[in-house]
Design a protein around this motif. Structure first.
Motif, PDB file in Angstrom:
ATOM      1  N   LEU A 385       0.970  -1.242   0.063  1.00  0.00           N
ATOM      2  CA  LEU A 385       0.030   0.034   0.002  1.00  0.00           C
ATOM      3  C   LEU A 385       0.600   1.236  -0.102  1.00  0.00           C
ATOM      4  CD1 LEU A 385      -2.986  -1.072   2.495  1.00  0.00           C
ATOM      5  CD2 LEU A 385      -3.066  -0.674   0.129  1.00  0.00           C
ATOM      6  N   ASP A 386       1.991   1.195   0.833  1.00  0.00           N
ATOM      7  CA  ASP A 386       2.819   2.157   0.553  1.00  0.00           C
ATOM      8  C   ASP A 386       3.424   2.841  -0.641  1.00  0.00           C
ATOM      9  OD1 ASP A 386       2.687   1.974   3.291  1.00  0.00           O
ATOM     10  OD2 ASP A 386       4.261   0.959   3.674  1.00  0.00           O
ATOM     11  N   ALA A 387       3.509   1.653  -1.696  1.00  0.00           N
ATOM     12  CA  ALA A 387       4.173   1.890  -2.967  1.00  0.00           C
ATOM     13  C   ALA A 387       3.197   2.353  -3.888  1.00  0.00           C
ATOM     14  CB  ALA A 387       4.942   0.815  -3.103  1.00  0.00           C
ATOM     15  N   ALA A 388       1.894   1.992  -3.625  1.00  0.00           N
ATOM     16  CA  ALA A 388       0.761   2.156  -4.537  1.00  0.00           C
ATOM     17  C   ALA A 388       0.437   3.617  -5.125  1.00  0.00           C
ATOM     18  CB  ALA A 388      -0.437   1.679  -3.945  1.00  0.00           C
ATOM     19  N   ASP A 389       0.227   3.925  -6.106  1.00  0.00           N
ATOM     20  CA  ASP A 389      -0.102   5.430  -6.366  1.00  0.00           C
ATOM     21  C   ASP A 389      -1.432   5.442  -6.722  1.00  0.00           C
ATOM     22  OD1 ASP A 389      -0.033   3.804  -8.774  1.00  0.00           O
ATOM     23  OD2 ASP A 389       1.037   5.148 -10.250  1.00  0.00           O
ATOM     24  N   CYS A 390      -2.240   4.555  -6.668  1.00  0.00           N
ATOM     25  CA  CYS A 390      -3.548   4.754  -6.624  1.00  0.00           C
ATOM     26  C   CYS A 390      -4.283   3.588  -5.758  1.00  0.00           C
ATOM     27  CB  CYS A 390      -4.390   4.512  -7.851  1.00  0.00           C
ATOM     28  SG  CYS A 390      -6.315   4.610  -7.862  1.00  0.00           S
ATOM     29  N   ILE A 391      -5.118   3.738  -4.637  1.00  0.00           N
ATOM     30  CA  ILE A 391      -5.641   2.737  -3.854  1.00  0.00           C
ATOM     31  C   ILE A 391      -7.294   2.895  -4.015  1.00  0.00           C
ATOM     32  CG2 ILE A 391      -5.915   1.890  -1.560  1.00  0.00           C
ATOM     33  CD1 ILE A 391      -3.350   3.302  -0.803  1.00  0.00           C
ATOM     34  N   LEU A 392      -7.811   1.711  -4.499  1.00  0.00           N
ATOM     35  CA  LEU A 392      -9.106   1.678  -4.666  1.00  0.00           C
ATOM     36  C   LEU A 392      -9.714   1.052  -3.693  1.00  0.00           C
ATOM     37  CD1 LEU A 392     -11.108   0.493  -8.029  1.00  0.00           C
ATOM     38  CD2 LEU A 392     -11.696  -0.284  -5.759  1.00  0.00           C
ATOM     39  N   VAL A 393     -10.574   1.579  -2.669  1.00  0.00           N
ATOM     40  CA  VAL A 393     -11.043   0.929  -1.666  1.00  0.00           C
ATOM     41  C   VAL A 393     -12.670   0.875  -1.871  1.00  0.00           C
ATOM     42  CG1 VAL A 393     -11.574   1.270   0.923  1.00  0.00           C
ATOM     43  CG2 VAL A 393      -9.664   2.152  -0.137  1.00  0.00           C
ATOM     44  N   PRO A 496     -22.059   9.059 -14.410  1.00  0.00           N
ATOM     45  CA  PRO A 496     -21.070   8.593 -15.441  1.00  0.00           C
ATOM     46  C   PRO A 496     -19.882   9.363 -15.216  1.00  0.00           C
ATOM     47  CG  PRO A 496     -23.397   8.769 -16.333  1.00  0.00           C
ATOM     48  CD  PRO A 496     -23.275   9.348 -14.920  1.00  0.00           C
ATOM     49  N   ASP A 497     -19.820  10.800 -14.825  1.00  0.00           N
ATOM     50  CA  ASP A 497     -18.603  11.490 -14.822  1.00  0.00           C
ATOM     51  C   ASP A 497     -17.685  10.852 -13.554  1.00  0.00           C
ATOM     52  OD1 ASP A 497     -19.377  12.940 -16.637  1.00  0.00           O
ATOM     53  OD2 ASP A 497     -20.028  14.832 -15.531  1.00  0.00           O
ATOM     54  N   ALA A 498     -18.397  10.398 -12.562  1.00  0.00           N
ATOM     55  CA  ALA A 498     -17.402   9.992 -11.289  1.00  0.00           C
ATOM     56  C   ALA A 498     -17.132   8.669 -11.678  1.00  0.00           C
ATOM     57  CB  ALA A 498     -18.549   9.590 -10.059  1.00  0.00           C
ATOM     58  N   LEU A 499     -17.910   7.784 -12.553  1.00  0.00           N
ATOM     59  CA  LEU A 499     -17.511   6.464 -12.813  1.00  0.00           C
ATOM     60  C   LEU A 499     -16.255   6.714 -13.807  1.00  0.00           C
ATOM     61  CD1 LEU A 499     -18.562   3.435 -12.532  1.00  0.00           C
ATOM     62  CD2 LEU A 499     -18.971   3.617 -14.815  1.00  0.00           C
ATOM     63  N   ALA A 500     -16.236   7.449 -14.753  1.00  0.00           N
ATOM     64  CA  ALA A 500     -14.977   7.743 -15.649  1.00  0.00           C
ATOM     65  C   ALA A 500     -13.702   8.389 -14.786  1.00  0.00           C
ATOM     66  CB  ALA A 500     -15.495   8.722 -16.684  1.00  0.00           C
ATOM     67  N   ALA A 501     -14.041   9.104 -13.554  1.00  0.00           N
ATOM     68  CA  ALA A 501     -12.981   9.614 -12.994  1.00  0.00           C
ATOM     69  C   ALA A 501     -12.390   8.515 -12.248  1.00  0.00           C
ATOM     70  CB  ALA A 501     -13.407  10.696 -11.888  1.00  0.00           C
ATOM     71  N   ALA A 502     -13.008   7.694 -11.779  1.00  0.00           N
ATOM     72  CA  ALA A 502     -12.462   6.308 -11.060  1.00  0.00           C
ATOM     73  C   ALA A 502     -11.676   5.534 -12.243  1.00  0.00           C
ATOM     74  CB  ALA A 502     -13.594   5.597 -10.449  1.00  0.00           C
ATOM     75  N   ALA A 503     -12.426   5.357 -13.153  1.00  0.00           N
ATOM     76  CA  ALA A 503     -11.375   4.395 -14.183  1.00  0.00           C
ATOM     77  C   ALA A 503     -10.300   5.075 -14.536  1.00  0.00           C
ATOM     78  CB  ALA A 503     -12.427   4.181 -15.438  1.00  0.00           C
ATOM     79  N   GLU A 504     -10.218   6.196 -14.735  1.00  0.00           N
ATOM     80  CA  GLU A 504      -9.086   7.083 -15.117  1.00  0.00           C
ATOM     81  C   GLU A 504      -8.029   7.019 -14.067  1.00  0.00           C
ATOM     82  OE1 GLU A 504      -9.217   8.385 -17.967  1.00  0.00           O
ATOM     83  OE2 GLU A 504      -7.369   9.070 -18.270  1.00  0.00           O
ATOM     84  N   ALA A 505      -8.596   7.091 -12.848  1.00  0.00           N
ATOM     85  CA  ALA A 505      -7.410   7.192 -11.621  1.00  0.00           C
ATOM     86  C   ALA A 505      -6.949   5.706 -11.523  1.00  0.00           C
ATOM     87  CB  ALA A 505      -8.149   7.323 -10.229  1.00  0.00           C
ATOM     88  N   TYR A 506      -7.596   4.692 -11.433  1.00  0.00           N
ATOM     89  CA  TYR A 506      -7.125   3.262 -11.288  1.00  0.00           C
ATOM     90  C   TYR A 506      -6.427   2.785 -12.646  1.00  0.00           C
ATOM     91  CZ  TYR A 506      -7.000  -1.565 -10.191  1.00  0.00           C
ATOM     92  OH  TYR A 506      -6.529  -2.978 -10.030  1.00  0.00           O
ATOM     93  N   GLY A 507      -7.071   3.316 -13.769  1.00  0.00           N
ATOM     94  CA  GLY A 507      -6.684   2.769 -15.074  1.00  0.00           C
ATOM     95  C   GLY A 507      -5.131   3.355 -15.414  1.00  0.00           C
ATOM     96  N   THR A 508      -4.876   4.708 -14.841  1.00  0.00           N
ATOM     97  CA  THR A 508      -3.762   5.331 -15.311  1.00  0.00           C
ATOM     98  C   THR A 508      -2.484   4.911 -14.253  1.00  0.00           C
ATOM     99  OG1 THR A 508      -4.502   7.172 -14.527  1.00  0.00           O
ATOM    100  CG2 THR A 508      -4.760   6.818 -16.773  1.00  0.00           C
ATOM    101  N   ALA A 509      -2.808   4.589 -13.197  1.00  0.00           N
ATOM    102  CA  ALA A 509      -1.921   4.338 -11.970  1.00  0.00           C
ATOM    103  C   ALA A 509      -0.772   3.380 -12.400  1.00  0.00           C
ATOM    104  CB  ALA A 509      -2.688   3.870 -10.706  1.00  0.00           C
ATOM    105  N   ARG A 510       0.238   3.718 -12.038  1.00  0.00           N
ATOM    106  CA  ARG A 510       1.523   2.723 -12.536  1.00  0.00           C
ATOM    107  C   ARG A 510       1.784   1.407 -11.343  1.00  0.00           C
ATOM    108  NH1 ARG A 510       5.643   5.781 -11.673  1.00  0.00           N
ATOM    109  NH2 ARG A 510       7.252   4.040 -12.255  1.00  0.00           N
ATOM    110  N   ARG A 511       1.134   1.790  -9.884  1.00  0.00           N
ATOM    111  CA  ARG A 511       1.141   0.630  -8.958  1.00  0.00           C
ATOM    112  C   ARG A 511      -0.341   0.837  -8.406  1.00  0.00           C
ATOM    113  NH1 ARG A 511       5.505   3.592  -8.976  1.00  0.00           N
ATOM    114  NH2 ARG A 511       4.598   4.587  -7.087  1.00  0.00           N
ATOM    115  N   PRO A 512      -1.313   0.252  -8.874  1.00  0.00           N
ATOM    116  CA  PRO A 512      -2.649   0.477  -8.252  1.00  0.00           C
ATOM    117  C   PRO A 512      -2.827  -0.513  -7.308  1.00  0.00           C
ATOM    118  CG  PRO A 512      -2.938  -0.595 -10.648  1.00  0.00           C
ATOM    119  CD  PRO A 512      -1.382  -0.058 -10.518  1.00  0.00           C
ATOM    120  N   ALA A 513      -3.588  -0.351  -6.207  1.00  0.00           N
ATOM    121  CA  ALA A 513      -3.957  -1.516  -5.240  1.00  0.00           C
ATOM    122  C   ALA A 513      -5.359  -1.556  -4.944  1.00  0.00           C
ATOM    123  CB  ALA A 513      -3.162  -1.214  -4.018  1.00  0.00           C
TER     124      ALA A 513
END
Ligand code: SF4
Length: 905
Positions: A385-393, A496-513
């Motif tokens: 978790l410390d190394a993650a650049d996006c955390i999806l909870v 839809p906007d919030a869904l897109a923002a979440a997809a973008e955050a998780y989908g563009t992260a290099r180390r997502p958790a």
């Protein structure tokens, strides 16, 4: 170089810095401080404001050292190549002494009576009573909080407490108030501590070097060195698995401090693990067996109680067959005790009717994670978790239910990780999140499918990973055509906007958790929830790869992972080895010296149904208060009443114990030896700090005695032997033993041999599925079991709050009760207006099964049309309301959605 390894700081590209300390050459990692270098050289430079858990502040000037570039505060000065450091400079030593003199001359001499870091430093510097202020500053005390005591005169304004609150806990509840010599710590705006935003984690108390902040009974911190015994163990509350040091004197607890080198908690804890130990000496503890005679539970000797248990279980087994007996094992108890109970049921009774509370919380995780990846545990260690650049909870109120991991996620977010929270409630993490997807309860699969569709649409999937390491992409892609954002919005309420923002955050992260909780599993389609959530990590190639934080379930009770790992499940033996596999049965039968029953046993909800149908005639309930915790408690009570014989092995006379025919007093985690497995598959030792009270025994000994009463020697003389036997029979635990854990601290499973370090990160080369690939799941959203309707228009969500744990049997018997004296119904201001209720007004909550009444708490933490309750207080038995709808794959109840109606009581 001395001391061998490069130490201190973070080595970048393996860079090292070479310098000399008192003439000794040392190497430290690039980025290390001069203090790190002095420690590497073995020099003892004093500190006061420094704490390994915190960023150095250089505030106290006690760690001054001379270098050939001047006098510096060692904690903040970077170790530089070629520098000469002197820690024995007399001029600097005199300055440090003067610094400490100035510090202590404004605090009262009683500070010297406390075993603090300041006292130790004064002794080292030769400072005595006469150097202190004899009168004190008259700044007063704050004893308003049950656990955090402030003696303001002792505050040296080092700021460690404030930094612990900010940098470790992330609550920002404390500040330094006042001016000059009168500067002292204050909670919030300076009112009573108990009324501040303090979450009682104890971090401030644990870091305070002067005793200004102390716990309820003693001035003891993780840094204290006293003559009293200290027992290192693992917290018995949630599944985080914090390592704790229990300080005892005369068989009672002086304090519990978080271990600085605890592998998961790293010197942190929460209000439960740190402070809520008072239950252990509660006068309510069961100290003798009880046997029902003439309708009443009466004290009995162990011989009497065991004779009844042996006689009745034998009678029922012989008359109705072994499958007429069922056991519920304890997710609070040790692995060794769970191993013993499932062995007892399979050997002494001859049935697979054994289950544990993972059935009602994380069974969908085991099923879903096995189907997606191959093994029944989270994929990555907490430190990822410390190394993650996006955390999806998803579906987890982490800062309340798993506070130490919650604090870690807060810190990750404060340090730049993006945070996506999927939860119907506005939790603390939701308030901090970059994106909060506030779907309606029961809409998870739609939201996860919507996110997956956007990952495909936006080219955010890892095509190479899908081609080489995953299966099922095409089938999933086809299904996802049915989940465009506008349809997801209809199904879930997520825009839809919030869904897109979440997809973008998780989908563009290099180390997502991904971390998730019971808000994903405790649904009619909980297993589908786990699988469609796991899809996201597979699509991103973020599991089984160095750049992925994986998919990690946050386990509820302390050892719910271990109870399942040990085979306290109806269809698998230890290590998830299937009971319907003849080779597996043969191996266990050979070791145990008796055949292992072939037919999978009953799951917990099926046990209750079978009891009502007259098929189950006896239940053995070990360490669970099923009348408080299991859904539709009227149904559970009827099932217990339908049984001929019920045994409860417990530490308190819980509702379930009161309904039993025999009650056997067990022990708390502070009174036993063994191991737990935490949420990231880490075996950790549990050690006995106290003796069980009265005539109570450890649960291990009780289970051995019950085996004896049934005429069977369970063959494991002690917990170490039980784990050794389990390891012998279970390839994924083969390298785990008490002896090794005592030596190495913790081991992740799989751990297949004594030279296997254990796998913290799973699937680095292949997944554990039959084809070695991660399996995407094309699962449609299906409606929940009991959605709100015209008669019952509100959605009730149940869960936990910070201060109380599970059914509250332990925390309600501690001063936690002062922090949260009762349960309340959270409801939205609009609904409160509609009902005409305000804070504290009683509200009657009715479902199709029952009615409870609770005072209102008006809050926008819940959405309009949704309400929230815990089941921590018997006065508000929330499980009278919850339904018998269960996950189709695993029988996990739909706790997270019950249709209710409300009225002002
Ligand atoms: Fe115990 Fe969990 Fe709190 Fe850690 S976070 S101290 S394991 S209750």
């Amino acid at each position: 170089m001395t001391g061998g390894a490069v130490t201190g700081g973070q080595a970048r590209d393996g860079g090292v810095v070479r310098l000399r300390v008192d003439g000794t050459p040392v190497e430290v990692a690039e980025g290390a401080s001069v203090l790190d270098a002095t420690r590497a050289a073995g020099a003892d430079v004093p500190t006061l404001c420094f704490d390994d858990r915190l960023a150095p502040s250089g505030a106290c000037r006690v760690c001054l050292v001379r270098t050939d570039r001047g006098v510096v505060a060692a904690c903040t000065a970077p170790a530089e190549e070629g520098v000469e450091v002197r820690t024995d400079d007399h001029e600097v030593a005199a300055t440090v002494r003067r610094v400490v003199e100035l510090m202590v001359e404004r605090i009262p001499e009683r500070a010297l009576e406390l075993p603090t870091e300041l006292t130790a430093l004064c002794a080292r510097l030769g400072l005595e009573r006469a150097d202190f202020d004899l009168a004190g500053r008259g700044l007063g005390r704050d004893d308003s909080h049950p656990y955090v005591r402030l003696d303001a005169d002792l505050c040296i304004a080092c700021g460690r407490c404030v930094r612990m609150c900010d940098e470790v806990q992330g609550t920002f509840a404390l500040t330094m108030a006042g001016r000059g010599a009168d500067t002292v710590v204050a909670a919030g705006a300076g009112g009573p501590w108990v009324e501040s935003a303090c979450v009682s984690c104890g971090g401030c108390v644990d870091s305070c070097p002067s005793g200004a902040l102390s716990g309820p009974a003693a001035v003891l911190t993780s840094h204290s060195r006293t003559a009293d015994p200290v027992t290192r163990t693992t917290c018995g509350y949630c599944g985080v698995g914090c390592t704790l040091d229990v300080h005892t004197r005369d068989d009672s607890i002086l304090a519990v401090t978080p271990a600085l080198d605890g592998p998961v908690n790293r010197g942190h804890a929460c209000v439960k693990g740190r402070f809520a130990y008072g239950f252990v000496r509660s006068p309510d503890r069961l100290t003798t067996p009880l046997v029902r005679r003439n309708g009443r539970l009466e004290h009995a000797t162990w011989d009497e109680a065991l004779a009844v248990v042996g006689r009745e279980l034998t009678r029922i087994r012989d008359r109705h067959g072994p499958d007429a007996i069922a056991a519920i094992s304890s997710a609070r108890s040790t692995n060794e005790e769970n191993y013993l109970l499932q062995k007892l049921m399979r050997t002494a009774i001859g049935t697979n009717n054994v289950d544990n509370c993972s059935r009602i919380c994380h069974a969908p995780s085991a099923a879903g994670l096995i189907a997606s990846f191959g093994l029944a545990g989270g994929t990555n260690p907490a430190e990822d978790l410390d190394a993650a650049d996006c955390i999806l909870v998803a579906g987890a109120n982490v800062t309340e239910a798993h506070p130490v991991i919650g604090a870690r996620i807060v810190q990750a977010a404060l340090h730049g990780a993006r945070l996506v929270v999927i939860d119907p409630r506005r939790t603390e993490l939701a308030r901090l999140a970059d994106v909060h997807l506030r779907g309606r309860p029961g809409s998870n699969v739609a939201v996860f499918n919507g996110l997956a569709g956007l990952l495909f649409d936006r080219g955010l999937v890892d095509e190479e990973f899908l081609a080489t390491r995953a299966a099922g992409a095409e089938e999933l892609r086809k299904l996802l055509a049915d989940y465009p954002p506008d349809r997801v919005a209809e199904l879930s309420g997520v825009s839809p906007d919030a869904l897109a923002a979440a997809a973008e955050a998780y989908g563009t992260a290099r180390r997502p958790a991904i971390v998730y909780g019971l808000g994903v599993t405790e649904h009619l389609h909980g297993t589908d929830g786990v699988r469609t959530l796991a899809n996201l990590a597979i699509l991103r190639g973020a599991v089984g790869t160095p750049h992925g934080g994986g998919v990690n379930p946050l386990r509820g009770q302390n050892n719910v992972q271990g109870a399942s790992d040990m085979g306290a499940l109806p269809d698998v033996l230890p290590g998830y080895q299937r009971v319907d596999d003849p080779r597996v049965r043969e191996r266990f039968a050979t070791a145990w010296g008796t055949p292992v029953p072939e037919r999978p046993g009953l799951r917990i909800p099926e046990m209750f149904d079978a009891a009502l149908a007259g098929q189950v005639r006896a239940m053995y309930v070990f360490g669970e208060d099923i009348l408080a915790t299991d859904p539709d408690s009227g149904h559970v009570r009827a099932a217990l009443e339908a049984c001929d014989f019920v045994v409860s092995q417990e530490i308190f006379l819980s509702a379930t114990a009161q309904a039993a025919d025999v009650v056997l007093p067990g022990s708390s985690f502070l009174e036993k030896d063994g191991t737990f497995v935490n949420f990231d598959r880490r075996f950790q030792r549990v050690r006995r700090a106290l003796d069980p009270p009265g005539q109570a025994y450890t649960d291990f000994d009780v289970l051995c005695a019950v085996g004896g009463a049934l005429g069977v020697d369970l063959g494991c003389p002690d917990p170490a032997a039980a784990l050794a036997e389990c390891a012998e029979l279970t390839p994924v635990f083969a390298g785990v033993s008490h002896e090794r854990l005592d030596r190495e601290g913790a081991l992740h499973w799989p751990c297949r041999g004594l030279d296997d370090p254990g796998e913290a990160r799973l699937y680095g080369t292949a997944f554990a599925t039959s084809d070695g690939r991660a399996h995407l799941a094309a699962r449609p959203w299906l409606p929940p079991g009991e959605p709100p309707d015209a008669d019952f228009p509100y959605a009730l969500i149940t869960g936990r709050r910070l201060v109380h744990y599970n059914s509250g049997t332990m925390t309600r018997r501690t001063p936690n009760l002062a922090l949260a004296p009762g349960e309340h119904l959270d409801l939205h201001p609009e609904d409160a207006d509609r009902l005409g209720v305000g804070d504290g007004d009683p509200v009657e909550v009715s479902s199709r099964r029952g009615t409870v009444t609770a005072p209102a708490r008006v809050t926008d933490e819940v959405a309009v049309g949704e309400v929230f309750l815990t089941f921590a207080f018997p006065e508000v038995p929330a499980n009278l309301l919850t339904s018998d709808e269960v996950d189709e794959a695993t029988s996990c109840p739909e706790y997270k959605l019950t249709a209710v109606r409300l009225r002002r009581a």
